[in-house]
Design a protein around this motif. Structure first.
Motif, PDB file in Angstrom:
ATOM      1  N   LEU A   1       0.831  -1.091  -0.114  1.00  0.00           N
ATOM      2  CA  LEU A   1       0.023   0.058   0.041  1.00  0.00           C
ATOM      3  C   LEU A   1       1.023   1.209  -0.005  1.00  0.00           C
ATOM      4  CD1 LEU A   1      -2.751   1.413   0.090  1.00  0.00           C
ATOM      5  CD2 LEU A   1      -2.677   0.996   2.626  1.00  0.00           C
ATOM      6  N   VAL A   2       1.838   1.341   0.838  1.00  0.00           N
ATOM      7  CA  VAL A   2       2.655   2.314   0.841  1.00  0.00           C
ATOM      8  C   VAL A   2       3.452   2.556  -0.491  1.00  0.00           C
ATOM      9  CG1 VAL A   2       4.843   3.387   2.047  1.00  0.00           C
ATOM     10  CG2 VAL A   2       2.980   2.264   3.415  1.00  0.00           C
ATOM     11  N   GLY A   3       3.878   1.473  -1.082  1.00  0.00           N
ATOM     12  CA  GLY A   3       4.712   1.752  -2.418  1.00  0.00           C
ATOM     13  C   GLY A   3       3.707   2.090  -3.495  1.00  0.00           C
ATOM     14  N   ILE A   4       2.554   1.758  -3.414  1.00  0.00           N
ATOM     15  CA  ILE A   4       1.550   2.083  -4.502  1.00  0.00           C
ATOM     16  C   ILE A   4       1.308   3.435  -4.342  1.00  0.00           C
ATOM     17  CG2 ILE A   4      -0.918   1.664  -5.202  1.00  0.00           C
ATOM     18  CD1 ILE A   4      -0.450  -1.270  -4.599  1.00  0.00           C
ATOM     19  N   VAL A   5       1.031   4.117  -3.286  1.00  0.00           N
ATOM     20  CA  VAL A   5       0.756   5.419  -3.070  1.00  0.00           C
ATOM     21  C   VAL A   5       1.786   6.166  -3.116  1.00  0.00           C
ATOM     22  CG1 VAL A   5       0.143   7.119  -1.268  1.00  0.00           C
ATOM     23  CG2 VAL A   5      -1.077   5.045  -1.199  1.00  0.00           C
ATOM     24  N   ALA A   6       3.097   5.727  -3.107  1.00  0.00           N
ATOM     25  CA  ALA A   6       4.258   6.291  -3.456  1.00  0.00           C
ATOM     26  C   ALA A   6       4.405   6.480  -4.760  1.00  0.00           C
ATOM     27  CB  ALA A   6       5.711   5.714  -2.620  1.00  0.00           C
ATOM     28  N   MET A   7       4.121   5.489  -5.444  1.00  0.00           N
ATOM     29  CA  MET A   7       4.222   5.694  -7.202  1.00  0.00           C
ATOM     30  C   MET A   7       3.329   6.386  -7.630  1.00  0.00           C
ATOM     31  SD  MET A   7       4.795   1.391  -7.999  1.00  0.00           S
ATOM     32  CE  MET A   7       4.892   1.567  -9.757  1.00  0.00           C
ATOM     33  N   ALA A   8       2.068   6.421  -6.976  1.00  0.00           N
ATOM     34  CA  ALA A   8       1.021   7.366  -7.558  1.00  0.00           C
ATOM     35  C   ALA A   8       1.421   8.895  -7.389  1.00  0.00           C
ATOM     36  CB  ALA A   8      -0.228   7.047  -6.861  1.00  0.00           C
ATOM     37  N   LEU A   9       2.140   9.170  -6.333  1.00  0.00           N
ATOM     38  CA  LEU A   9       2.500  10.553  -5.947  1.00  0.00           C
ATOM     39  C   LEU A   9       3.836  11.136  -6.714  1.00  0.00           C
ATOM     40  CD1 LEU A   9       1.724  10.653  -2.321  1.00  0.00           C
ATOM     41  CD2 LEU A   9       0.276  11.423  -4.326  1.00  0.00           C
ATOM     42  N   SER A  10       4.375   9.763  -7.417  1.00  0.00           N
ATOM     43  CA  SER A  10       5.893  10.174  -7.915  1.00  0.00           C
ATOM     44  C   SER A  10       5.899  10.499  -9.586  1.00  0.00           C
ATOM     45  CB  SER A  10       6.731   9.035  -7.882  1.00  0.00           C
ATOM     46  OG  SER A  10       7.951   8.907  -8.584  1.00  0.00           O
ATOM     47  N   ASP A  11       6.860  11.333  -9.890  1.00  0.00           N
ATOM     48  CA  ASP A  11       6.726  11.625 -11.316  1.00  0.00           C
ATOM     49  C   ASP A  11       7.199  10.516 -12.161  1.00  0.00           C
ATOM     50  OD1 ASP A  11       6.193  14.198 -10.710  1.00  0.00           O
ATOM     51  OD2 ASP A  11       8.268  14.845 -10.774  1.00  0.00           O
ATOM     52  N   GLY A  12       8.059   9.563 -11.782  1.00  0.00           N
ATOM     53  CA  GLY A  12       8.522   8.641 -12.507  1.00  0.00           C
ATOM     54  C   GLY A  12       8.218   7.035 -12.205  1.00  0.00           C
ATOM     55  N   GLN A  13       6.960   7.046 -11.416  1.00  0.00           N
ATOM     56  CA  GLN A  13       6.361   5.827 -11.071  1.00  0.00           C
ATOM     57  C   GLN A  13       7.323   5.128 -10.054  1.00  0.00           C
ATOM     58  OE1 GLN A  13       3.281   4.388 -11.858  1.00  0.00           O
ATOM     59  NE2 GLN A  13       2.995   6.575 -12.637  1.00  0.00           N
ATOM     60  N   ARG A  14       7.964   5.850  -8.979  1.00  0.00           N
ATOM     61  CA  ARG A  14       8.948   5.360  -8.131  1.00  0.00           C
ATOM     62  C   ARG A  14       8.524   5.180  -6.757  1.00  0.00           C
ATOM     63  NH1 ARG A  14      13.894   9.152  -8.879  1.00  0.00           N
ATOM     64  NH2 ARG A  14      15.038   7.703  -7.516  1.00  0.00           N
ATOM     65  N   ARG A  15       8.742   3.826  -6.115  1.00  0.00           N
ATOM     66  CA  ARG A  15       8.231   3.791  -4.651  1.00  0.00           C
ATOM     67  C   ARG A  15       9.287   4.202  -3.929  1.00  0.00           C
ATOM     68  NH1 ARG A  15      10.675  -0.804  -2.719  1.00  0.00           N
ATOM     69  NH2 ARG A  15      11.614  -2.242  -4.067  1.00  0.00           N
ATOM     70  N   LEU A  16       9.141   4.048  -2.599  1.00  0.00           N
ATOM     71  CA  LEU A  16      10.004   4.819  -1.616  1.00  0.00           C
ATOM     72  C   LEU A  16      11.564   3.848  -1.850  1.00  0.00           C
ATOM     73  CD1 LEU A  16       8.015   4.920   1.671  1.00  0.00           C
ATOM     74  CD2 LEU A  16       8.770   6.885  -0.002  1.00  0.00           C
ATOM     75  N   GLY A  17      11.480   2.529  -2.008  1.00  0.00           N
ATOM     76  CA  GLY A  17      12.568   1.905  -2.300  1.00  0.00           C
ATOM     77  C   GLY A  17      13.530   2.555  -3.544  1.00  0.00           C
ATOM     78  N   ASP A  18      12.744   2.930  -4.469  1.00  0.00           N
ATOM     79  CA  ASP A  18      13.445   3.363  -5.650  1.00  0.00           C
ATOM     80  C   ASP A  18      14.112   4.729  -5.717  1.00  0.00           C
ATOM     81  OD1 ASP A  18      12.838   1.290  -7.810  1.00  0.00           O
ATOM     82  OD2 ASP A  18      10.693   1.874  -7.752  1.00  0.00           O
ATOM     83  N   ARG A  19      13.339   5.506  -4.650  1.00  0.00           N
ATOM     84  CA  ARG A  19      13.691   6.800  -4.476  1.00  0.00           C
ATOM     85  C   ARG A  19      15.261   6.742  -3.412  1.00  0.00           C
ATOM     86  NH1 ARG A  19       8.259   9.874  -2.969  1.00  0.00           N
ATOM     87  NH2 ARG A  19       7.007   9.181  -4.900  1.00  0.00           N
ATOM     88  N   VAL A  20      14.975   5.803  -2.521  1.00  0.00           N
ATOM     89  CA  VAL A  20      16.108   5.656  -1.752  1.00  0.00           C
ATOM     90  C   VAL A  20      17.392   5.108  -2.416  1.00  0.00           C
ATOM     91  CG1 VAL A  20      17.186   4.341   0.262  1.00  0.00           C
ATOM     92  CG2 VAL A  20      14.944   5.516   0.420  1.00  0.00           C
ATOM     93  N   GLY A  21      17.288   4.172  -3.267  1.00  0.00           N
ATOM     94  CA  GLY A  21      18.210   3.479  -3.987  1.00  0.00           C
ATOM     95  C   GLY A  21      18.539   4.244  -5.224  1.00  0.00           C
ATOM     96  N   ASP A  22      17.799   5.411  -5.530  1.00  0.00           N
ATOM     97  CA  ASP A  22      17.943   6.213  -6.825  1.00  0.00           C
ATOM     98  C   ASP A  22      18.012   5.308  -8.352  1.00  0.00           C
ATOM     99  OD1 ASP A  22      18.407   8.534  -8.073  1.00  0.00           O
ATOM    100  OD2 ASP A  22      20.712   8.172  -8.215  1.00  0.00           O
ATOM    101  N   THR A  23      16.752   4.453  -8.059  1.00  0.00           N
ATOM    102  CA  THR A  23      16.541   3.514  -9.076  1.00  0.00           C
ATOM    103  C   THR A  23      15.199   3.824  -9.502  1.00  0.00           C
ATOM    104  OG1 THR A  23      15.726   2.073  -7.539  1.00  0.00           O
ATOM    105  CG2 THR A  23      18.009   1.730  -8.118  1.00  0.00           C
ATOM    106  N   ALA A  24      14.871   3.120 -10.749  1.00  0.00           N
ATOM    107  CA  ALA A  24      13.660   3.107 -11.440  1.00  0.00           C
ATOM    108  C   ALA A  24      13.402   1.765 -12.018  1.00  0.00           C
ATOM    109  CB  ALA A  24      13.752   4.274 -12.543  1.00  0.00           C
ATOM    110  N   VAL A  25      12.068   1.245 -12.193  1.00  0.00           N
ATOM    111  CA  VAL A  25      11.942   0.063 -13.017  1.00  0.00           C
ATOM    112  C   VAL A  25      11.159   0.618 -14.461  1.00  0.00           C
ATOM    113  CG1 VAL A  25      10.539  -2.016 -13.108  1.00  0.00           C
ATOM    114  CG2 VAL A  25      11.391  -1.023 -10.947  1.00  0.00           C
ATOM    115  N   VAL A  26      11.761   0.153 -15.272  1.00  0.00           N
ATOM    116  CA  VAL A  26      11.444   0.491 -17.008  1.00  0.00           C
ATOM    117  C   VAL A  26      11.085  -0.934 -17.616  1.00  0.00           C
ATOM    118  CG1 VAL A  26      12.918   2.388 -16.748  1.00  0.00           C
ATOM    119  CG2 VAL A  26      13.752   0.328 -17.809  1.00  0.00           C
ATOM    120  N   ARG A  27      10.486  -0.728 -18.899  1.00  0.00           N
ATOM    121  CA  ARG A  27      10.048  -1.686 -19.684  1.00  0.00           C
ATOM    122  C   ARG A  27      11.263  -2.142 -20.283  1.00  0.00           C
ATOM    123  NH1 ARG A  27       4.735  -2.523 -19.862  1.00  0.00           N
ATOM    124  NH2 ARG A  27       3.311  -1.019 -18.816  1.00  0.00           N
ATOM    125  N   THR A  28      11.420  -3.260 -20.688  1.00  0.00           N
ATOM    126  CA  THR A  28      12.670  -3.531 -21.639  1.00  0.00           C
ATOM    127  C   THR A  28      12.440  -3.817 -22.975  1.00  0.00           C
ATOM    128  OG1 THR A  28      12.486  -5.917 -21.082  1.00  0.00           O
ATOM    129  CG2 THR A  28      13.933  -4.421 -19.722  1.00  0.00           C
TER     130      THR A  28
END
Length: 151
Positions: free
Chosen positions: A124-151
């Motif tokens: 739930l926290v990750g989904i909300v974080a993604m919804a509020l993020s410009d790049g669909q990033r959950r909290l873990g992505d923000r901390v790790g400076d990562t993103a998940v993308v289509r290949t």
């Protein structure tokens, strides 16, 4: 490595990948519980099969071992290959926020924060974080400076 030109993926496809990876998590749970049960003598053979019933400290150790294995699985797979089995099957991958190969520290950070993103009810926290993020990033992505993308 050069930056990748890929679009961030949303919660739906990431959810499918996580559902697939949940099968791996279940296997890792069974390994952790069985290992702790074997060491503590809480594994018995019955007419219906082998049973392990952990309680107290052994149960806490089993839980800790399972979490370490699960975080380790995600961290090593994403660092080495950019994807877990689930991400591979749905054609998405983890990259650094700039599109390059993520660092070990970045994927470790994103996966340790997976525990927070998962709260209080199945991401739930990750989904909300993604919804509020410009790049669909959950909290873990923000901390790790990562993103998940289509290949």
């Amino acid at each position: 490595m050069e930056a990748l030109d890929s679009e961030p993926c949303g919660v739906g496809i990431r959810g499918v990948a996580m559902a697939i990876d949940s099968v791996v998590w279940l296997a890792l749970f069974m390994i952790a519980v069985s290992a702790v049960g074997a060491v503590t003598g809480q594994t018995v053979t019955t007419a219906s099969g082998v049973e392990t019933d952990l309680s107290g400290t052994p149960a806490a150790i089993g839980l800790g071992l399972w979490l370490a294995l699960a975080i380790g699985y995600h961290t090593l797979a994403e660092w080495r290959y950019g994807k877990t089995l689930g991400k591979y099957l749905v054609s998405i991958r983890v990259v650094a926020a700039d599109g390059t190969t993520p660092s070990f520290g970045g994927v470790l950070g994103r996966n340790v924060l997976r525990l927070v993103d998962w709260l209080p009810l199945f991401y739930l926290v990750g989904i909300v974080a993604m919804a509020l993020s410009d790049g669909q990033r959950r909290l873990g992505d923000r901390v790790g400076d990562t993103a998940v993308v289509r290949t």
